[in-house]
Design an enzyme around this catalytic site. Structure first.
Site, short mmCIF file in Angstrom:
data_model
loop_
_atom_site.label_atom_id
_atom_site.label_comp_id
_atom_site.label_asym_id
_atom_site.label_seq_id
_atom_site.Cartn_x
_atom_site.Cartn_y
_atom_site.Cartn_z
N GLY A 35 0.80 -1.23 0.00
CA GLY A 35 0.00 0.00 0.00
C GLY A 35 0.83 1.28 0.00
O GLY A 35 0.43 2.29 0.57
N CYS A 93 2.17 0.76 -9.58
CA CYS A 93 1.75 0.11 -8.34
C CYS A 93 0.29 -0.33 -8.45
O CYS A 93 -0.58 0.47 -8.74
CB CYS A 93 1.91 0.99 -7.13
SG CYS A 93 1.35 0.07 -5.67
N LYS A 98 9.06 2.32 -14.79
CA LYS A 98 8.73 0.91 -14.49
C LYS A 98 7.28 0.63 -14.83
O LYS A 98 6.37 1.28 -14.32
CB LYS A 98 9.00 0.60 -13.02
CG LYS A 98 8.80 -0.89 -12.70
CD LYS A 98 9.44 -1.26 -11.40
CE LYS A 98 9.31 -2.73 -11.10
NZ LYS A 98 9.99 -3.06 -9.84
#
Ligand code: RRO
Length: 291
Positions: free
Chosen positions: A71, A123, A157
Site C-alpha cells: 500500500g 503500483c 517501471k
C-alpha cells in the site's frame, strides 16, 4: 568484479540492480545490498505524502513467489535524510504520484542526491496512483516529461497488467525516458480456505518471484522489438541463467527483488556465475533471441 556498466544513464557496478520496494526504505539496508554485490539499488517508492500503507497481512510467501499489498508505505520528503547517508553510491530513487505535477514535485526533493529516478507508474494497490497512471500512454508520457525537467536519467517501471505493454513503453520513450523497467507485480489474490477470507488485509495483491518470470520475459521481448531505449528486466530473476535469458530477450540488465528472501547474498552469488572467466559476455547476448 567487472568494469562499470552503463544502463539507461546510470553507472552501475555490474548488471544486477536491487528492485524497488525490497529493503529500500532505509540507508543501512540499501548500503548492505550494495556491499553484498548489487550493482546499483532502487529505493522504496516515495510519494507526495507520508503513508503507513495497508493493514496486514501485507506480504505472504507462496510456493513460487511472494504476494504483497504493502500500500505504498513511505516517509515522503523525510526520505531525504536516508538518502544523505548514501551520497556517492549508485542509488536510483523510485517515485510515484497521482499526476505529472506530483511526479515533478517529488523528483525535485531528490534531484541533487539521486543518480537517477525510477518512475513507478505501476503500483497495483492504491487508488489514484500507479494502476490508473500506468495504463494510460498519454499520462505516462506527461509524467516522464515532468520528471525529465530535472535533467536526471529517468527509468520508467511498467505494469504487466495491460493489454499492450508496448504502447506504454513507447509513451515513456516519447516522454524522454532513459530506460524502461519491466515488470512490476502481477494482479493476484489468495483465499485462506480455513479462515474463509482473503489472506491479504487489502484482499488483492501483486505477485512477484519465480511464478512471474515467463510473463516478464515476454514483456521484455515485446518491448525490445517496439522501443529504442534500454530495457531492464524485472520479475522472478533468481539465478545467472535467468539473467542470461532476460538479456537474450533484450534486457541490458536486470532487477532482483523476491529472490533476496531465499538468499540475502544473491547478488554476489549470481555475479560469481555470471562473470565466471569461461562465461558468456553480456554485451554479446543482449537481444540475441530476436530473429
Ligand atoms: O507498496 C506496494 O504495495 C507496492 C508497490 Br508501490 C509497487 O509498485 N508494487 C507492488 O507490488 N507493491
Amino acid at each position: 568484479s567487472p568494469e562499470p556498466v552503463m544502463m539507461g544513464g546510470v553507472s552501475a557496478r555490474n548488471h544486477l540492480v536491487l528492485a524497488a520496494g525490497v529493503l529500500g526504505t532505509c540507508a543501512s539496508s540499501l548500503s548492505r545490498m550494495l556491499r553484498s554485490g548489487a550493482g546499483a539499488v532502487v529505493t522504496k517508492s516515495i510519494g507526495p505524502e507520508p503513508r503507513f500503507g495497508h493493514p496486514g497481512p501485507c506480504l505472504v510467501v507462496l510456493e513460487d513467489g511472494l504476494m504483497n499489498a504493502m500500500g505504498l508505505p513511505n516517509p515522503s520528503k523525510q526520505f531525504q535524510d536516508e538518502l544523505s547517508a548514501l551520497s556517492g553510491e549508485p542509488v536510483i530513487v523510485s517515485i510515484f504520484g497521482g499526476n505529472p505535477e506530483q511526479f515533478h514535485e517529488v523528483a525535485g526533493w531528490f534531484a541533487d542526491k539521486a543518480q537517477a529516478f525510477e518512475l513507478n507508474v505501476s503500483c497495483p494497490h492504491a487508488s489514484g496512483f500507479g494502476a490508473q497512471i500506468g495504463t494510460n500512454p498519454d499520462i505516462v508520457k506527461a509524467c516522464t516529461e515532468a520528471v525529465k525537467e530535472w535533467k536526471k536519467p529517468a527509468w520508467v517501471k511498467l505494469t504487466p497488467n495491460v493489454t499492450d505493454i508496448t504502447s506504454i513503453g513507447k509513451a515513456a520513450e516519447e516522454g524522454g525516458a532513459d530506460a524502461i523497467v519491466a515488470i512490476n507485480t502481477v494482479r493476484a489474490m489468495r483465499i485462506s480456505t480455513g479462515m474463509r477470507r482473503p489472506v491479504l488485509g487489502n484482499k488483492y495483491g501483486g505477485l512477484s518471484g519465480k511464478a512471474i518470470f515467463p510473463i516478464a520475459v515476454r514483456c521484455v521481448y515485446e518491448l525490445y522489438e517496439a522501443c529504442s531505449i534500454p530495457i531492464i528486466g524485472c520479475g522472478g530473476v533468481s539465478c545467472a541463467e535467468d539473467v542470461i535469458e532476460m538479456m537474450m530477450a533484450g534486457a541490458q540488465g536486470v532487477e532482483i527483488g523476491s529472490a533476496i528472501v531465499r538468499d540475502p547474498d544473491i547478488f554476489s552469488h549470481i555475479c560469481k556465475d555470471l562473470y565466471a572467466p569461461d562465461g558468456i559476455s553480456p554485451r554479446e547476448i543482449v537481444g540475441c533471441a530476436h530473429g
